[in-house]
Design a protein around this motif. Structure first.
Motif, PDB file in Angstrom:
ATOM      1  N   MET A 189      17.188  -5.686  -1.288  1.00 19.47           N
ATOM      2  CA  MET A 189      17.485  -4.301  -2.098  1.00 19.47           C
ATOM      3  C   MET A 189      16.794  -3.278  -1.296  1.00 19.47           C
ATOM      4  SD  MET A 189      17.328  -3.313  -6.096  1.00 19.47           S
ATOM      5  CE  MET A 189      15.259  -3.357  -6.103  1.00 19.47           C
ATOM      6  N   ARG A 190      17.451  -2.242  -0.947  1.00 17.77           N
ATOM      7  CA  ARG A 190      16.777  -1.221  -0.366  1.00 17.77           C
ATOM      8  C   ARG A 190      16.595   0.049  -1.442  1.00 17.77           C
ATOM      9  NH1 ARG A 190      18.811   3.671   2.932  1.00 17.77           N
ATOM     10  NH2 ARG A 190      17.045   4.028   4.371  1.00 17.77           N
ATOM     11  N   VAL A 191      15.599   0.411  -1.400  1.00 16.17           N
ATOM     12  CA  VAL A 191      15.188   1.403  -2.453  1.00 16.17           C
ATOM     13  C   VAL A 191      14.387   2.746  -1.814  1.00 16.17           C
ATOM     14  CG1 VAL A 191      13.407   1.962  -4.380  1.00 16.17           C
ATOM     15  CG2 VAL A 191      14.493  -0.441  -3.902  1.00 16.17           C
ATOM     16  N   ALA A 192      15.000   3.877  -1.961  1.00 11.30           N
ATOM     17  CA  ALA A 192      14.271   5.156  -1.711  1.00 11.30           C
ATOM     18  C   ALA A 192      13.628   5.858  -2.785  1.00 11.30           C
ATOM     19  CB  ALA A 192      15.415   6.132  -1.283  1.00 11.30           C
ATOM     20  N   ILE A 193      12.186   6.282  -2.341  1.00 11.07           N
ATOM     21  CA  ILE A 193      11.606   6.792  -3.298  1.00 11.07           C
ATOM     22  C   ILE A 193      11.201   8.277  -2.990  1.00 11.07           C
ATOM     23  CG2 ILE A 193       9.219   6.639  -4.354  1.00 11.07           C
ATOM     24  CD1 ILE A 193       9.152   3.762  -3.697  1.00 11.07           C
ATOM     25  N   ALA A 194      11.441   9.322  -3.567  1.00 14.05           N
ATOM     26  CA  ALA A 194      11.080  10.607  -3.381  1.00 14.05           C
ATOM     27  C   ALA A 194       9.752  11.021  -3.915  1.00 14.05           C
ATOM     28  CB  ALA A 194      12.506  11.646  -3.928  1.00 14.05           C
ATOM     29  N   GLY A 195       9.181  11.460  -3.106  1.00  7.41           N
ATOM     30  CA  GLY A 195       7.530  11.333  -3.600  1.00  7.41           C
ATOM     31  C   GLY A 195       6.625  10.524  -3.036  1.00  7.41           C
ATOM     32  N   ALA A 196       5.918  10.766  -2.158  1.00  8.40           N
ATOM     33  CA  ALA A 196       4.849   9.844  -1.409  1.00  8.40           C
ATOM     34  C   ALA A 196       3.319  10.109  -1.859  1.00  8.40           C
ATOM     35  CB  ALA A 196       4.889   9.871  -0.094  1.00  8.40           C
ATOM     36  N   GLY A 197       3.212  10.543  -3.185  1.00  8.05           N
ATOM     37  CA  GLY A 197       2.048  10.728  -3.712  1.00  8.05           C
ATOM     38  C   GLY A 197       1.368   9.303  -4.011  1.00  8.05           C
ATOM     39  N   ALA A 198       0.238   9.445  -4.992  1.00 14.57           N
ATOM     40  CA  ALA A 198      -0.330   8.166  -5.362  1.00 14.57           C
ATOM     41  C   ALA A 198       0.938   7.317  -6.165  1.00 14.57           C
ATOM     42  CB  ALA A 198      -1.403   8.344  -6.373  1.00 14.57           C
ATOM     43  N   VAL A 199       1.687   8.128  -6.952  1.00 12.67           N
ATOM     44  CA  VAL A 199       2.624   7.269  -8.040  1.00 12.67           C
ATOM     45  C   VAL A 199       3.620   6.507  -6.715  1.00 12.67           C
ATOM     46  CG1 VAL A 199       4.386   7.354  -9.529  1.00 12.67           C
ATOM     47  CG2 VAL A 199       2.298   8.506 -10.046  1.00 12.67           C
ATOM     48  N   GLY A 200       4.300   7.544  -6.104  1.00 14.88           N
ATOM     49  CA  GLY A 200       5.218   6.830  -4.970  1.00 14.88           C
ATOM     50  C   GLY A 200       4.813   5.677  -3.986  1.00 14.88           C
ATOM     51  N   ARG A 201       3.399   5.914  -3.698  1.00 17.68           N
ATOM     52  CA  ARG A 201       2.953   4.857  -2.904  1.00 17.68           C
ATOM     53  C   ARG A 201       2.788   3.506  -3.571  1.00 17.68           C
ATOM     54  NH1 ARG A 201      -0.376   9.200  -1.266  1.00 17.68           N
ATOM     55  NH2 ARG A 201      -2.150   8.179  -2.217  1.00 17.68           N
ATOM     56  N   ALA A 202       2.378   3.657  -4.995  1.00 16.37           N
ATOM     57  CA  ALA A 202       1.791   2.348  -5.723  1.00 16.37           C
ATOM     58  C   ALA A 202       3.350   1.747  -6.061  1.00 16.37           C
ATOM     59  CB  ALA A 202       1.277   2.769  -7.050  1.00 16.37           C
ATOM     60  N   ILE A 203       4.309   2.392  -6.191  1.00 17.34           N
ATOM     61  CA  ILE A 203       5.771   1.863  -6.568  1.00 17.34           C
ATOM     62  C   ILE A 203       6.241   1.182  -5.308  1.00 17.34           C
ATOM     63  CG2 ILE A 203       7.992   2.186  -7.195  1.00 17.34           C
ATOM     64  CD1 ILE A 203       7.032   4.682  -8.830  1.00 17.34           C
ATOM     65  N   ALA A 204       6.054   1.724  -4.048  1.00 20.97           N
ATOM     66  CA  ALA A 204       6.557   1.197  -2.821  1.00 20.97           C
ATOM     67  C   ALA A 204       5.717  -0.076  -2.616  1.00 20.97           C
ATOM     68  CB  ALA A 204       6.162   2.206  -1.710  1.00 20.97           C
ATOM     69  N   ARG A 205       4.350  -0.164  -2.724  1.00 23.28           N
ATOM     70  CA  ARG A 205       3.621  -1.307  -2.355  1.00 23.28           C
ATOM     71  C   ARG A 205       4.019  -2.407  -3.346  1.00 23.28           C
ATOM     72  NH1 ARG A 205      -0.647   2.482  -2.909  1.00 23.28           N
ATOM     73  NH2 ARG A 205      -1.456   3.208  -0.716  1.00 23.28           N
ATOM     74  N   GLU A 206       4.469  -2.324  -4.363  1.00 19.87           N
ATOM     75  CA  GLU A 206       4.979  -3.155  -5.498  1.00 19.87           C
ATOM     76  C   GLU A 206       6.120  -3.783  -5.013  1.00 19.87           C
ATOM     77  OE1 GLU A 206       4.053  -5.445  -8.759  1.00 19.87           O
ATOM     78  OE2 GLU A 206       2.919  -4.209  -7.866  1.00 19.87           O
ATOM     79  N   LEU A 207       7.096  -2.922  -4.785  1.00 22.75           N
ATOM     80  CA  LEU A 207       8.461  -3.199  -4.407  1.00 22.75           C
ATOM     81  C   LEU A 207       8.521  -4.041  -3.028  1.00 22.75           C
ATOM     82  CD1 LEU A 207      10.376  -0.118  -5.180  1.00 22.75           C
ATOM     83  CD2 LEU A 207      10.357  -2.142  -6.357  1.00 22.75           C
ATOM     84  N   ILE A 208       7.704  -3.569  -1.863  1.00 24.39           N
ATOM     85  CA  ILE A 208       7.563  -4.187  -0.685  1.00 24.39           C
ATOM     86  C   ILE A 208       6.868  -5.608  -1.152  1.00 24.39           C
ATOM     87  CG2 ILE A 208       6.239  -4.346   1.510  1.00 24.39           C
ATOM     88  CD1 ILE A 208       6.533  -1.110   1.365  1.00 24.39           C
ATOM     89  N   GLU A 209       5.943  -5.884  -2.059  1.00 26.22           N
ATOM     90  CA  GLU A 209       5.361  -7.066  -2.302  1.00 26.22           C
ATOM     91  C   GLU A 209       6.382  -8.051  -2.855  1.00 26.22           C
ATOM     92  OE1 GLU A 209       1.794  -8.854  -4.947  1.00 26.22           O
ATOM     93  OE2 GLU A 209       1.660  -6.880  -4.140  1.00 26.22           O
ATOM     94  N   ASN A 210       7.431  -7.312  -3.187  1.00 27.44           N
ATOM     95  CA  ASN A 210       8.390  -8.335  -3.923  1.00 27.44           C
ATOM     96  C   ASN A 210       9.668  -8.456  -3.244  1.00 27.44           C
ATOM     97  OD1 ASN A 210       7.004  -8.743  -6.574  1.00 27.44           O
ATOM     98  ND2 ASN A 210       7.888  -6.913  -7.131  1.00 27.44           N
TER      99      ASN A 210
END
Length: 223
Positions: free
Chosen positions: A1-22
């Motif tokens: 699944m391809r996911v775009a996250i607008a906002g690379a602050g602490a919240v955005g990065r945390a979401i990104a790490r979780e999604l990448i791990e999955n």
């Protein structure tokens, strides 16, 4: 699944790490050069640009995304990003972060938001969930389908204590998702007897919530 996250602050990065791990493919977008630091999430793709600009989303190839998450600290930016993602690029699923509770009413399908995530609401719901027994607590709202994720800690005087979960005559548009007991997760097998103190999670339409409350803990609503 391809996911775009607008906002690379602490919240955005945390979401990104979780999604990448999955196992998902993640693109982080931020207009601030100080926030774009690929070494913080090296497995993600990065784009230094404003997610409220149509040209940015074209460069990001948003039409190839399955999900767009608007997770900036600015509610206006999150709304505009969600709206563009949905109307201009036909993204199947959009998630909008609500920073200020007064703005939550705006985060609807009219602004292209399929699911809104309000931190104040979630924290309030978790507090209620921790201290209430026999009262229905709304944890999350699904914009698509007009359904909510709700929780109830079953009181000792519920008429369904000791009865199999499959014999509970749940209202229309209501589904028991899981039973939490003594730190364990039990699937609603149908034969699993309910016990006092069980935490029950349901997906239920808003119009059926009162009926579900009256069914499982009628005394609470009458007091």
């Amino acid at each position: 699944m391809r996911v775009a996250i607008a906002g690379a602050g602490a919240v955005g990065r945390a979401i990104a790490r979780e999604l990448i791990e999955n196992g998902h493919d993640v693109l982080l977008i931020d207009r601030s050069a100080s926030a774009v630091k690929p070494e913080r999430v090296p497995e993600a793709s990065w784009l230094l640009a404003d997610s409220c600009e149509l040209s940015t989303l074209e460069e990001a190839k948003l039409e190839t995304c399955d999900v767009v998450i608007a997770a900036t600290g600015d509610d206006k930016a999150n709304l505009v990003t969600s709206l563009l993602a949905k109307t201009e690029f036909g993204v199947p699923r959009t998630v909008g972060r609500v920073n200020h509770p007064d703005n939550e009413w705006l985060f609807t399908e009219a602004w292209g938001v399929d699911v809104n995530v309000s931190t104040p609401r979630i924290m309030s719901a978790l507090v209620e969930e921790a201290v209430t027994v026999g009262d229905l607590v709304r944890l999350f709202t699904f914009r698509q389908g007009d359904a909510n994720l709700v929780e109830m800690t079953l009181p000792p005087d519920s008429p369904y204590v000791g009865r199999p979960s499959g014999l509970v005559p749940l209202p229309e548009n209501c589904q028991l998702v899981t039973i939490l007991r003594d730190g364990q997760v039990y699937p609603p097998s149908g034969e699993q007897p309910l016990e006092a103190g069980d935490e029950l999670l349901f997906v239920v339409s808003e119009e059926s919530e009162d009926e579900l409350q009256d069914l499982l803990a009628p005394r609470v609503r009458k007091d």
